[in-house]
Scaffold this active site. Sequence first.
Site, PDB file in Angstrom:
ATOM      1  N   GLU A  94       0.805  -1.221   0.000  1.00 56.54           N
ATOM      2  CA  GLU A  94       0.000   0.000   0.000  1.00 56.54           C
ATOM      3  C   GLU A  94       0.836   1.269   0.000  1.00 56.54           C
ATOM      4  O   GLU A  94       0.310   2.370  -0.185  1.00 56.54           O
ATOM      5  CB  GLU A  94      -0.935  -0.013   1.215  1.00 56.54           C
ATOM      6  CG  GLU A  94      -2.031  -1.066   1.105  1.00 56.54           C
ATOM      7  CD  GLU A  94      -2.907  -1.169   2.336  1.00 56.54           C
ATOM      8  OE1 GLU A  94      -2.462  -0.695   3.398  1.00 56.54           O
ATOM      9  OE2 GLU A  94      -4.012  -1.711   2.237  1.00 56.54           O
ATOM     10  N   GLU A 125       7.913 -21.500   7.872  1.00 51.92           N
ATOM     11  CA  GLU A 125       8.095 -20.615   9.024  1.00 51.92           C
ATOM     12  C   GLU A 125       9.147 -21.140   9.998  1.00 51.92           C
ATOM     13  O   GLU A 125       9.615 -20.417  10.861  1.00 51.92           O
ATOM     14  CB  GLU A 125       6.784 -20.399   9.755  1.00 51.92           C
ATOM     15  CG  GLU A 125       6.302 -21.568  10.589  1.00 51.92           C
ATOM     16  CD  GLU A 125       5.147 -21.166  11.499  1.00 51.92           C
ATOM     17  OE1 GLU A 125       5.243 -21.458  12.696  1.00 51.92           O
ATOM     18  OE2 GLU A 125       4.164 -20.565  11.023  1.00 51.92           O
TER      19      GLU A 125
END
Length: 308
Positions: A94, A125
């Site tokens: 964004e 992860e």
Amino acid sequence: MTSTPGPAELRAQLESLTTEAFRPELAGIDRLPTAEIARLMNGEDRTVPDAVATQLTAIAAAIDATADRMARGGRLVYAGAGTAGRLGVLDASECPPTFNTGPDEVVGLIAGGPSAMVEAVEGAEDSKELAAADLDGLGLTALDTVVGVSASGRTPYAIGAVEHARAAGALTIGLSCNADSALAAAAEHGIEVVVGPELLTGSTRLKAGTAQKLVLNMISTITMIRLGKTYGNLMVDVRASNDKLRARSRRIVSLATDAPEDAVETALTAADGEVKTAILMLLADVDAPTAADLLKRAGGHLREALRL
């Protein structure tokens, strides 16, 4: 290589985490009316801003350090797995339309790569080495800032990213939702927003995810304010890439200058759509090349360009 804890050790680790705590008072939640469950969730969510507020001093220090690095050409890099990784990618994505940053200035890394945005990548992860490799792929430098994000504060990918970045001389921030986390300890700036146990046991996309989103909003937005990407509370570096943003650009120039519509259009056209340049043209009564030169001399800060 990273040593992977066995099932018993991993279970013990999870049971020690506030974010994983079981709440017996909610054991019958599935039998409640929908409106009551919604009321409970809303009440839980209302506690998150207060938890963030306890960390404002640490957040501000991390932001000032980040802005200093970015002003000298550094990048802001988020690194996380699962929900935490997705939130980092979201925040990074964004920044270009909002603040006219380049696609490599604010970067989101998620364990397992882009495909992990929509589906889990087995074991990603759990690898510190994968995080180091992802950072090396970016050409990490000492001017960069790396933010490891992990609700538990124990995710190897996030910790590995922070450890690798710190060893390279980069600024490091560890954002966790548990106190005394390994992630915060590994980072130069530790931010621990303790939101407490979740409505659904261990579902850290809930309060923990909301807390992470709020802090990432602060890190990127206030850093961009410090870098001169705003004028007051106006997004003067907005990139007009669609009709809505072009309309917003015209409105921002109008709000900043109180100029008539035709003057706003003329300035934006001469400025090739650059909002900050158009505002300076109108406020300082200069042409586009002069405004662009003033902004360059002011390091992109509109208020400083006006002073010049």
